[in-house]
Design a protein around this motif. Sequence first.
Motif, PDB file in Angstrom:
ATOM      1  N   SER A  84     -47.493  31.576  -0.194  1.00 56.93           N
ATOM      2  CA  SER A  84     -48.391  30.422  -0.045  1.00 56.93           C
ATOM      3  C   SER A  84     -47.586  29.120  -0.022  1.00 56.93           C
ATOM      4  O   SER A  84     -46.353  29.140  -0.089  1.00 56.93           O
ATOM      5  N   CYS A  85     -48.295  28.028   0.090  1.00 52.06           N
ATOM      6  CA  CYS A  85     -47.651  26.706   0.100  1.00 52.06           C
ATOM      7  C   CYS A  85     -48.669  25.729  -0.486  1.00 52.06           C
ATOM      8  O   CYS A  85     -49.396  25.066   0.230  1.00 52.06           O
ATOM      9  N   ASP A  86     -48.750  25.695  -1.818  1.00 48.92           N
ATOM     10  CA  ASP A  86     -49.836  25.008  -2.506  1.00 48.92           C
ATOM     11  C   ASP A  86     -49.527  23.553  -2.834  1.00 48.92           C
ATOM     12  O   ASP A  86     -50.437  22.750  -3.003  1.00 48.92           O
ATOM     13  N   ILE A  87     -48.242  23.258  -2.998  1.00 48.99           N
ATOM     14  CA  ILE A  87     -47.829  21.915  -3.442  1.00 48.99           C
ATOM     15  C   ILE A  87     -46.704  21.412  -2.542  1.00 48.99           C
ATOM     16  O   ILE A  87     -45.760  22.153  -2.256  1.00 48.99           O
ATOM     17  N   LEU A  88     -46.828  20.172  -2.094  1.00 49.86           N
ATOM     18  CA  LEU A  88     -45.728  19.513  -1.380  1.00 49.86           C
ATOM     19  C   LEU A  88     -45.346  18.250  -2.141  1.00 49.86           C
ATOM     20  O   LEU A  88     -46.214  17.414  -2.432  1.00 49.86           O
ATOM     21  N   VAL A  89     -44.065  18.118  -2.453  1.00 49.22           N
ATOM     22  CA  VAL A  89     -43.565  16.867  -3.039  1.00 49.22           C
ATOM     23  C   VAL A  89     -42.649  16.219  -2.009  1.00 49.22           C
ATOM     24  O   VAL A  89     -41.549  16.700  -1.731  1.00 49.22           O
ATOM     25  N   GLY A 136     -56.377  24.872   0.822  1.00 52.22           N
ATOM     26  CA  GLY A 136     -56.308  23.784  -0.158  1.00 52.22           C
ATOM     27  C   GLY A 136     -54.880  23.539  -0.599  1.00 52.22           C
ATOM     28  O   GLY A 136     -53.950  24.272  -0.242  1.00 52.22           O
ATOM     29  N   GLY A 137     -54.715  22.494  -1.403  1.00 51.79           N
ATOM     30  CA  GLY A 137     -53.366  22.178  -1.873  1.00 51.79           C
ATOM     31  C   GLY A 137     -53.307  20.784  -2.462  1.00 51.79           C
ATOM     32  O   GLY A 137     -54.328  20.107  -2.622  1.00 51.79           O
ATOM     33  N   SER A 138     -52.097  20.388  -2.790  1.00 51.89           N
ATOM     34  CA  SER A 138     -51.886  19.091  -3.420  1.00 51.89           C
ATOM     35  C   SER A 138     -50.556  18.516  -2.936  1.00 51.89           C
ATOM     36  O   SER A 138     -49.540  19.212  -2.925  1.00 51.89           O
ATOM     37  N   ILE A 139     -50.589  17.259  -2.534  1.00 54.48           N
ATOM     38  CA  ILE A 139     -49.386  16.598  -2.020  1.00 54.48           C
ATOM     39  C   ILE A 139     -49.085  15.387  -2.910  1.00 54.48           C
ATOM     40  O   ILE A 139     -49.995  14.623  -3.249  1.00 54.48           O
ATOM     41  N   THR A 167     -49.899   5.616   3.657  1.00 49.75           N
ATOM     42  CA  THR A 167     -49.986   6.992   4.174  1.00 49.75           C
ATOM     43  C   THR A 167     -50.686   7.877   3.147  1.00 49.75           C
ATOM     44  O   THR A 167     -51.511   8.730   3.497  1.00 49.75           O
ATOM     45  N   THR A 168     -50.352   7.668   1.877  1.00 56.13           N
ATOM     46  CA  THR A 168     -50.971   8.453   0.796  1.00 56.13           C
ATOM     47  C   THR A 168     -52.480   8.265   0.795  1.00 56.13           C
ATOM     48  O   THR A 168     -53.249   9.237   0.764  1.00 56.13           O
ATOM     49  N   ARG A 169     -52.912   7.018   0.867  1.00 56.00           N
ATOM     50  CA  ARG A 169     -54.365   6.755   0.814  1.00 56.00           C
ATOM     51  C   ARG A 169     -55.061   7.288   2.069  1.00 56.00           C
ATOM     52  O   ARG A 169     -56.154   7.849   2.006  1.00 56.00           O
ATOM     53  N   GLN A 170     -54.407   7.086   3.213  1.00 52.88           N
ATOM     54  CA  GLN A 170     -55.015   7.538   4.465  1.00 52.88           C
ATOM     55  C   GLN A 170     -55.136   9.060   4.493  1.00 52.88           C
ATOM     56  O   GLN A 170     -56.183   9.608   4.860  1.00 52.88           O
ATOM     57  N   LEU A 171     -54.065   9.753   4.085  1.00 54.28           N
ATOM     58  CA  LEU A 171     -54.111  11.222   4.074  1.00 54.28           C
ATOM     59  C   LEU A 171     -55.096  11.718   3.023  1.00 54.28           C
ATOM     60  O   LEU A 171     -55.778  12.729   3.235  1.00 54.28           O
ATOM     61  N   ALA A 172     -55.175  11.041   1.881  1.00 56.14           N
ATOM     62  CA  ALA A 172     -56.141  11.443   0.850  1.00 56.14           C
ATOM     63  C   ALA A 172     -57.546  11.393   1.426  1.00 56.14           C
ATOM     64  O   ALA A 172     -58.383  12.275   1.173  1.00 56.14           O
ATOM     65  N   HIS A 173     -57.823  10.362   2.229  1.00 56.86           N
ATOM     66  CA  HIS A 173     -59.129  10.236   2.880  1.00 56.86           C
ATOM     67  C   HIS A 173     -59.337  11.362   3.895  1.00 56.86           C
ATOM     68  O   HIS A 173     -60.361  12.038   3.894  1.00 56.86           O
ATOM     69  N   GLU A 174     -58.333  11.599   4.733  1.00 52.83           N
ATOM     70  CA  GLU A 174     -58.496  12.561   5.828  1.00 52.83           C
ATOM     71  C   GLU A 174     -58.458  14.005   5.349  1.00 52.83           C
ATOM     72  O   GLU A 174     -59.087  14.875   5.957  1.00 52.83           O
ATOM     73  N   PHE A 175     -57.701  14.305   4.309  1.00 53.78           N
ATOM     74  CA  PHE A 175     -57.530  15.701   3.861  1.00 53.78           C
ATOM     75  C   PHE A 175     -58.537  16.111   2.792  1.00 53.78           C
ATOM     76  O   PHE A 175     -58.566  17.271   2.388  1.00 53.78           O
ATOM     77  N   VAL A 181     -54.078  14.064  -2.255  1.00 52.86           N
ATOM     78  CA  VAL A 181     -52.821  13.398  -1.889  1.00 52.86           C
ATOM     79  C   VAL A 181     -52.642  12.174  -2.792  1.00 52.86           C
ATOM     80  O   VAL A 181     -53.488  11.276  -2.803  1.00 52.86           O
ATOM     81  N   ASN A 182     -51.581  12.157  -3.556  1.00 56.29           N
ATOM     82  CA  ASN A 182     -51.298  11.053  -4.479  1.00 56.29           C
ATOM     83  C   ASN A 182     -49.839  10.646  -4.351  1.00 56.29           C
ATOM     84  O   ASN A 182     -49.061  11.306  -3.642  1.00 56.29           O
ATOM     85  N   ALA A 183     -49.472   9.581  -5.048  1.00 55.88           N
ATOM     86  CA  ALA A 183     -48.074   9.132  -5.014  1.00 55.88           C
ATOM     87  C   ALA A 183     -47.672   8.600  -6.382  1.00 55.88           C
ATOM     88  O   ALA A 183     -48.518   8.154  -7.167  1.00 55.88           O
ATOM     89  N   VAL A 184     -46.384   8.654  -6.646  1.00 53.10           N
ATOM     90  CA  VAL A 184     -45.816   7.933  -7.782  1.00 53.10           C
ATOM     91  C   VAL A 184     -45.024   6.758  -7.229  1.00 53.10           C
ATOM     92  O   VAL A 184     -44.503   6.814  -6.108  1.00 53.10           O
ATOM     93  N   ALA A 185     -44.958   5.688  -8.001  1.00 56.66           N
ATOM     94  CA  ALA A 185     -44.185   4.502  -7.602  1.00 56.66           C
ATOM     95  C   ALA A 185     -43.215   4.173  -8.734  1.00 56.66           C
ATOM     96  O   ALA A 185     -43.556   3.442  -9.669  1.00 56.66           O
TER      97      ALA A 185
END
Length: 257
Positions: A84-89, A136-139, A167-175, A181-185
């Motif tokens: 599988s491929c559940d998480i992308l960092v 499903g998954g989490s990025i 990109t994070t917010r846009q992908l979170a909306h689309e996916f 889809v979240n991010a750390v800063a």
Amino acid sequence: MEVRVDGKVAIVTGASRGIGEATAAELLGAGAAGVVITSRREANITEAAERLGQPDRVMARVARADSVEDADATVAAAIERFGSCDILVNNAGTNPSAGSLADVDLGAVEKTWAVNQLGPLLWARACWGGYMSRHGGSIVNVASVGGLRPGPFIGAYNISKAAVVHTTRQLAHEFAPGVRVNAVAPSVVRTHLARALWEGIEEQVGATHPLGRIGEPEDVARAIVFLASDAASWITGVILPVDGGVTGAAAATSLGA
Ligand SMILES: NC(=O)c1ccc[n+]([C@@H]2O[C@H](COP(=O)([O-])OP(=O)(O)OC[C@H]3O[C@@H](n4cnc5c(N)ncnc54)[C@H](OP(=O)(O)O)[C@@H]3O)[C@@H](O)[C@H]2O)c1
């Protein structure tokens, strides 16, 4: 509650050292069934895999962050090896473009934007098309406090990280709803990439952070694993500063006004 990712399979880009390697280690500690680590250089990524140990659960791959082919092939390899491929960092990042925007080398800017800005989109698309749209998954993307506000020296890099934020917010909306889809800063973290920002001046730089020190790779890795895990199951489109308080707790000026 303990943050766990038992049974999940993760890809971490740019994991031959620094925040990426620490994230791979935290994912393994949290129970990941498989972690695919990538970087550009075979010797670097192989050595990181050896440091991580656990050859049954770790796969090292040479893959460029700005390559569609490498992203697609890595997702396919993760599924073939671990199922599988559940998480992308999306962690890989570069900064060859120091200097003011007025005269920074444009070739370096192009490279910075290709790796930092286009890269996360390419890898998110590869995961979405190859697995996550159906299962499903989490990025989690690695942005920067420089993507939240301007600063000196590294404007082109900061622009690329602002793009990661959106990109994070846009992908979170689309996916949504299947893929979060979240991010750390992060602020300044003790890694090779940021060496010029802390080496020899660590105490002064640490003192600009309300929590009184620069970050360690593990500080960021733990936040990434939290966002990737089901502990964050109702969180998407969020940019989490991991920054010793510089975004949320620092005074507006040195006078506190
Ligand atoms: N350290 C900080 O203060 C800080 C602050 C905010 C954000 N960040 C972000 O955190 C992320 C990780 O950086 P780090 O600080 O941990 O730096 P680092 O220790 O220098 O690690 C960077 C990693 O990315 C890999 N890499 C570089 N270019 C690549 C490419 N084109 N394709 C694939 N892999 C590539 C490197 O491996 P190879 O050389 O083997 O390819 C290495 O594994 C980056 O996105 C960075 O912008 C860092």
